[in-house]
Design a protein around this motif. Structure first.
Motif, short mmCIF file in Angstrom:
data_model
loop_
_atom_site.label_atom_id
_atom_site.label_comp_id
_atom_site.label_asym_id
_atom_site.label_seq_id
_atom_site.Cartn_x
_atom_site.Cartn_y
_atom_site.Cartn_z
N ARG B 8 0.81 -1.22 0.00
CA ARG B 8 0.00 0.00 0.00
C ARG B 8 0.84 1.26 0.00
O ARG B 8 0.35 2.34 -0.30
CB ARG B 8 -0.94 0.01 1.21
N LEU B 10 3.79 1.50 -1.64
CA LEU B 10 4.64 1.54 -2.82
C LEU B 10 4.19 2.64 -3.77
O LEU B 10 3.02 2.69 -4.16
CB LEU B 10 4.59 0.20 -3.56
N VAL B 12 3.66 3.76 -7.04
CA VAL B 12 3.60 3.14 -8.35
C VAL B 12 2.63 3.82 -9.32
O VAL B 12 2.59 3.47 -10.49
CB VAL B 12 3.19 1.66 -8.23
N LEU B 13 1.86 4.78 -8.81
CA LEU B 13 0.81 5.37 -9.64
C LEU B 13 1.17 6.77 -10.13
O LEU B 13 1.57 7.61 -9.33
CB LEU B 13 -0.49 5.46 -8.83
N PRO B 14 1.01 7.03 -11.43
CA PRO B 14 1.23 8.38 -11.95
C PRO B 14 0.01 9.25 -11.63
O PRO B 14 -1.05 8.74 -11.26
CB PRO B 14 1.34 8.14 -13.45
N THR B 17 -3.51 8.48 -13.21
CA THR B 17 -4.28 7.40 -12.57
C THR B 17 -4.94 7.91 -11.30
O THR B 17 -6.12 7.65 -11.05
CB THR B 17 -3.34 6.23 -12.22
N LYS B 20 -8.07 9.89 -11.73
CA LYS B 20 -9.27 9.09 -11.95
C LYS B 20 -9.73 8.39 -10.68
O LYS B 20 -10.92 8.38 -10.36
CB LYS B 20 -8.98 8.05 -13.04
N ASN B 43 9.89 10.19 -9.40
CA ASN B 43 10.74 9.22 -10.08
C ASN B 43 11.96 9.94 -10.65
O ASN B 43 12.13 11.14 -10.43
CB ASN B 43 9.94 8.48 -11.16
N LEU B 52 -1.03 3.72 -2.91
CA LEU B 52 -2.44 3.56 -2.58
C LEU B 52 -2.77 4.33 -1.31
O LEU B 52 -3.87 4.87 -1.17
CB LEU B 52 -2.77 2.07 -2.39
#
Lengths: 126, 126
Positions: B8, B10, B12-14, B17, B20, B43, B52
DNA sequence: AAATGATGTGATATTTTCTTACATGAATGA
DNA sequence: TCATTCATGTAAGAAAATATCACATCATTT
């Protein structure tokens, strides 16, 4: 756990993230898609968007490749898995009713008697 | 469930995303970051990457705003939560050993006697 | 040796995201 | 009422990420 499944199948990851998570090059990931091993979604701008399930599958593919299995083999493995899953789904969807059972038994007795007209018996009567 | 916590958190989402998932504009998300309500990672190319947990927090922020709480209020809420969490962490980190207890009692007796030289007693002796 | 399979690499176009600056409309306080 | 402040919209221009396509490479198989 329907919720969890939904979360895992949400296409939320761009290819850059997936490259890091699975330790694969973009070339490899795109090639596996070309080979129909994965099917990432596309966003409105045509960018591939991956789910956690996709990442899992990529890791699986990596393992299979490391084990010396080639694309065709992996493809076959997934085709079989899919078939099994579909069968299970079908089984679960409509368990046999008593009527089904009666009808099946009836047909079998017909066959045993060798009376089935149209196609002939399904097994050698010798 | 240490594993879950890791997943949760990590990044990882741009942002696309996240927009939305949380139904927020990029402007809003960046503003909340500017206000120190979230702290997405970056990054190598300076793009924000969200976890998350970040998404959860954004949804929380949305709720607070909908309830009429402003940035300052939300900031305060999180500051308090952080304090509580840190206290709990400290408490859990090293429960007092017998030796600690002895030392503390010893010091207290010193204080009670009014003999503590440097800073004087910590409480009114009146 | 030729063909195939899996991947690398380069070119070029498109999309996404970044920062910065200015605009706006609602609420607030003087 | 007027000026501020707050939260957000919007536009411009640059940089990064990703897309497709073509060709290269290297090992394996035929």
């Amino acid at each position: 756990m329907k919720e969890k499944e939904l979360r895992r199948s949400l296409a939320v990851l761009p290819i850059g993230t997936v490259m890091k998570l699975a330790n694969l090059t973009a070339r490899q990931i795109r090639y596996y898609e070309e080979q129909d091993l994965i099917h990432p979604e596309r966003n409105a701008g045509n960018r591939r968007m991956f789910s956690l399930n996709d990442v899992d599958r990529l890791l699986e593919i990596k393992d299979y490749l490391a084990d010396g299995i080639n694309m065709a083999g992996i493809k076959e493995i997934y085709a079989m898995q899919k078939q099994k899953a579909q069968q299970k789904e079908a089984d679960l969807a409509r368990p046999l009713t008593d009527n089904d059972v009666r009808r099946i038994l009836h047909d079998e007795f017909l066959n045993i008697g060798g009376l089935k007209a149209k196609d002939g018996p399904e097994y050698p009567t010798h």
